[in-house]
Write a protein that holds these residues in place. Structure first.
Motif, mmCIF file in Angstrom:
data_model
loop_
_atom_site.group_PDB
_atom_site.id
_atom_site.type_symbol
_atom_site.label_atom_id
_atom_site.label_comp_id
_atom_site.label_asym_id
_atom_site.label_seq_id
_atom_site.Cartn_x
_atom_site.Cartn_y
_atom_site.Cartn_z
ATOM 1 N N ILE A 26 69.495 25.405 88.128
ATOM 2 C CA ILE A 26 70.560 26.410 88.110
ATOM 3 C C ILE A 26 71.883 25.666 87.908
ATOM 4 C CG2 ILE A 26 71.787 28.175 89.462
ATOM 5 C CD1 ILE A 26 69.190 28.572 91.085
ATOM 6 N N LEU A 27 72.700 26.132 86.993
ATOM 7 C CA LEU A 27 73.995 25.482 86.739
ATOM 8 C C LEU A 27 75.128 26.507 86.765
ATOM 9 C CD1 LEU A 27 73.005 23.130 83.746
ATOM 10 C CD2 LEU A 27 73.261 22.497 86.153
ATOM 11 N N VAL A 60 62.016 35.455 86.725
ATOM 12 C CA VAL A 60 62.531 35.807 88.056
ATOM 13 C C VAL A 60 62.601 34.522 88.875
ATOM 14 C CG1 VAL A 60 62.171 37.143 90.157
ATOM 15 C CG2 VAL A 60 61.604 38.155 87.936
ATOM 16 N N ALA A 61 63.800 34.175 89.315
ATOM 17 C CA ALA A 61 63.987 32.921 90.051
ATOM 18 C C ALA A 61 64.560 33.213 91.433
ATOM 19 C CB ALA A 61 64.915 31.997 89.268
ATOM 20 N N GLY A 62 64.051 32.513 92.421
ATOM 21 C CA GLY A 62 64.579 32.623 93.779
ATOM 22 C C GLY A 62 65.552 31.484 94.013
ATOM 23 N N ASN A 63 66.798 31.837 94.293
ATOM 24 C CA ASN A 63 67.815 30.828 94.618
ATOM 25 C C ASN A 63 67.945 30.815 96.139
ATOM 26 O OD1 ASN A 63 70.110 29.330 95.016
ATOM 27 N ND2 ASN A 63 71.513 30.793 94.050
ATOM 28 N N LEU A 80 65.083 19.460 81.126
ATOM 29 C CA LEU A 80 65.033 20.552 82.117
ATOM 30 C C LEU A 80 65.369 21.869 81.415
ATOM 31 C CD1 LEU A 80 67.024 18.712 84.927
ATOM 32 C CD2 LEU A 80 64.685 19.584 85.191
ATOM 33 N N SER A 81 64.921 22.978 82.004
ATOM 34 C CA SER A 81 65.305 24.304 81.495
ATOM 35 C C SER A 81 66.432 24.844 82.363
ATOM 36 C CB SER A 81 64.126 25.271 81.559
ATOM 37 O OG SER A 81 63.093 24.822 80.765
ATOM 38 N N PRO A 82 67.637 24.886 81.839
ATOM 39 C CA PRO A 82 68.771 25.330 82.665
ATOM 40 C C PRO A 82 68.902 26.848 82.727
ATOM 41 C CG PRO A 82 69.450 23.837 80.877
ATOM 42 C CD PRO A 82 68.081 24.316 80.564
ATOM 43 N N ILE A 83 69.382 27.312 83.871
ATOM 44 C CA ILE A 83 69.793 28.716 84.044
ATOM 45 C C ILE A 83 71.292 28.651 84.305
ATOM 46 C CG2 ILE A 83 69.666 30.758 85.529
ATOM 47 C CD1 ILE A 83 66.796 29.939 86.265
ATOM 48 N N VAL A 84 72.082 29.086 83.341
ATOM 49 C CA VAL A 84 73.542 28.995 83.475
ATOM 50 C C VAL A 84 74.102 30.330 83.947
ATOM 51 C CG1 VAL A 84 75.700 28.663 82.203
ATOM 52 C CG2 VAL A 84 73.751 27.178 81.747
ATOM 53 N N CYS A 85 74.841 30.287 85.064
ATOM 54 C CA CYS A 85 75.359 31.523 85.668
ATOM 55 C C CYS A 85 76.784 31.815 85.206
ATOM 56 C CB CYS A 85 75.384 31.389 87.187
ATOM 57 S SG CYS A 85 73.808 30.937 87.887
ATOM 58 N N VAL A 86 77.021 33.072 84.939
ATOM 59 C CA VAL A 86 78.373 33.544 84.575
ATOM 60 C C VAL A 86 78.625 34.855 85.307
ATOM 61 C CG1 VAL A 86 78.330 32.479 82.270
ATOM 62 C CG2 VAL A 86 77.497 34.825 82.545
ATOM 63 N N GLY A 87 79.889 35.213 85.449
ATOM 64 C CA GLY A 87 80.176 36.496 86.096
ATOM 65 C C GLY A 87 81.624 36.597 86.511
ATOM 66 N N ARG A 90 47.445 36.949 92.128
ATOM 67 C CA ARG A 90 46.556 37.736 91.263
ATOM 68 C C ARG A 90 47.240 38.442 90.101
ATOM 69 N NH1 ARG A 90 44.802 38.326 96.051
ATOM 70 N NH2 ARG A 90 46.031 40.194 96.352
ATOM 71 N N ASP A 91 48.509 38.784 90.260
ATOM 72 C CA ASP A 91 49.086 39.612 89.199
ATOM 73 C C ASP A 91 50.244 38.899 88.503
ATOM 74 O OD1 ASP A 91 50.092 41.826 91.875
ATOM 75 O OD2 ASP A 91 50.542 39.745 91.545
ATOM 76 N N CYS A 92 50.806 39.577 87.546
ATOM 77 C CA CYS A 92 52.089 39.145 87.005
ATOM 78 C C CYS A 92 52.100 37.907 86.136
ATOM 79 C CB CYS A 92 53.082 38.923 88.141
ATOM 80 S SG CYS A 92 53.820 40.451 88.656
ATOM 81 N N GLU A 93 51.104 37.748 85.292
ATOM 82 C CA GLU A 93 51.187 36.615 84.348
ATOM 83 C C GLU A 93 52.292 36.846 83.324
ATOM 84 O OE1 GLU A 93 47.115 37.162 83.932
ATOM 85 O OE2 GLU A 93 47.440 36.518 86.005
ATOM 86 N N THR A 94 52.718 38.093 83.225
ATOM 87 C CA THR A 94 53.738 38.416 82.224
ATOM 88 C C THR A 94 55.123 37.926 82.656
ATOM 89 O OG1 THR A 94 53.919 40.539 83.298
ATOM 90 C CG2 THR A 94 52.621 40.470 81.270
ATOM 91 N N VAL A 95 55.252 37.553 83.923
ATOM 92 C CA VAL A 95 56.568 37.140 84.422
ATOM 93 C C VAL A 95 56.554 35.642 84.730
ATOM 94 C CG1 VAL A 95 58.305 37.517 86.226
ATOM 95 C CG2 VAL A 95 56.831 39.388 85.508
ATOM 96 N N GLU A 96 57.636 34.965 84.380
ATOM 97 C CA GLU A 96 57.766 33.559 84.746
ATOM 98 C C GLU A 96 58.520 33.511 86.074
ATOM 99 O OE1 GLU A 96 59.126 31.566 81.300
ATOM 100 O OE2 GLU A 96 59.338 29.668 82.362
ATOM 101 N N VAL A 97 57.946 32.818 87.042
ATOM 102 C CA VAL A 97 58.531 32.805 88.384
ATOM 103 C C VAL A 97 58.950 31.373 88.733
ATOM 104 C CG1 VAL A 97 58.118 33.341 90.825
ATOM 105 C CG2 VAL A 97 57.019 34.723 89.046
ATOM 106 N N VAL A 98 60.128 31.239 89.330
ATOM 107 C CA VAL A 98 60.658 29.918 89.692
ATOM 108 C C VAL A 98 61.206 29.979 91.110
ATOM 109 C CG1 VAL A 98 62.242 28.063 89.013
ATOM 110 C CG2 VAL A 98 61.518 29.728 87.305
ATOM 111 N N LEU A 99 60.963 28.946 91.896
ATOM 112 C CA LEU A 99 61.566 28.848 93.233
ATOM 113 C C LEU A 99 62.549 27.672 93.224
ATOM 114 C CD1 LEU A 99 58.438 29.337 95.553
ATOM 115 C CD2 LEU A 99 59.971 31.081 94.599
ATOM 116 N N CYS A 100 63.758 27.926 93.702
ATOM 117 C CA CYS A 100 64.801 26.888 93.724
ATOM 118 C C CYS A 100 65.270 26.635 95.152
ATOM 119 C CB CYS A 100 65.974 27.312 92.853
ATOM 120 S SG CYS A 100 65.529 27.726 91.163
#
Ligand code: PGA
Length: 252
Positions: free
Chosen positions: A93-94, A6-9, A122-129, A32-42
């Motif tokens: 984010i790309l 889950v990333a915040g853009n 870097l770990s890229p997040i490539v957007c399409v749509g 405290r919670d959510c170790e199961t989720v990887e969180v990123v702030l951009c």
């Protein structure tokens, strides 16, 4: 099992001081919670340092929203992958649709950026749509799979495992009009089948595909429980600590 991402853009919002405050609030809500989720702030470039400091000691990662593909040079106004790395970012984010739409970014440029980001570590997040027009003309598959294929051209299989894709229907971004979970899942499924066809199950089963476009605390859980949706890329709702934290929890 794919770990949801889950990333915040934050787009072009928040001064450095505001960004630091927001990042601290998010880190404390998610401490405290959510170790199961990887969180990123951009955040914007000018707030990376402040957010890095605010996230010290937190598992939340830092990302940037765009970069040039060259390491250095006479490219006024641009920032290189290596410069982004020195700010403590691990994500980038790309090819966001706003870059494609307002700054004429092409599939070919997204591909160059992706390769440069991977080379830099870097770990890229490539957007399409697709746009609404393209959806209504029945071109979802051609457009979205075309963007994926063009972006990934010449990227090796081990490298593919270091990146994520984000399916963001352009008509759902910032409009309050979310794709229904079924609409989103359909396209995520198409993307995953195409990955399976081109790279096999190893890549198709492991590569995370986020959904983005008006994700809110109220619709996040239903979107994130779809089989092929692996978290989200969050715009507007990422600018408030409580709504972003609620969205992250929905992915736990
Ligand atoms: P939104 O933006 O959540 O405000 O629709 C998503 C994005 O552009 O990544």
């Amino acid at each position: 099992m794919r770990r949801p991402l889950v990333a915040g853009n934050w787009k072009m919002y928040k001064s450095a001081a505001e960004a630091g405050t927001l990042a601290r609030a998010i880190a404390s809500l998610l401490s405290r919670d959510c170790e199961t989720v990887e969180v990123v702030l951009c955040p914007p470039f000018t707030s990376l340092q402040a957010v890095r400091e605010a996230l010290a000691g937190s598992p939340i990662a830092l990302g940037a929203q765009n970069m040039h593909w060259e390491s250095e040079g006479a490219f006024t106004g641009e920032i290189s992958p290596q410069m982004i790395l020195t700010t403590g970012c691990s994500y980038i984010i790309l090819g966001h649709s706003e870059r494609r739409q307002y700054f004429a970014e092409t599939d070919e440029q997204v591909n160059r950026k992706l390769k440069a980001a991977l080379r830099a570590g870097l770990s890229p997040i490539v957007c399409v749509g697709e746009t609404l027009e393209q959806r209504e003309a029945g071109q979802i598959e051609t457009v979205v799979l075309g963007q994926v294929r063009a972006a990934l051209q010449g990227v090796s299989e081990p490298e593919l495992l270091k990146m994520a894709l984000a399916y963001e229907p352009v008509w759902a971004i910032g409009t309050g009009r979310t794709a229904t979970p079924a609409q989103a899942e359909e396209v995520h499924g198409l993307i995953r089948s195409s990955l399976r066809q081109h790279y096999g199950e190893g890549v198709a089963g492991a590569l995370r595909i986020q959904y983005g476009g008006s994700v809110k605390p109220e619709n996040a859980a239903e979107l994130f429980t779809q089989q092929n949706i692996d978290g989200g890329l969050i715009g507007g709702a990422a600018l408030k600590a409580d709504s972003f934290a609620a969205i992250v929890r929905a992915a736990c």
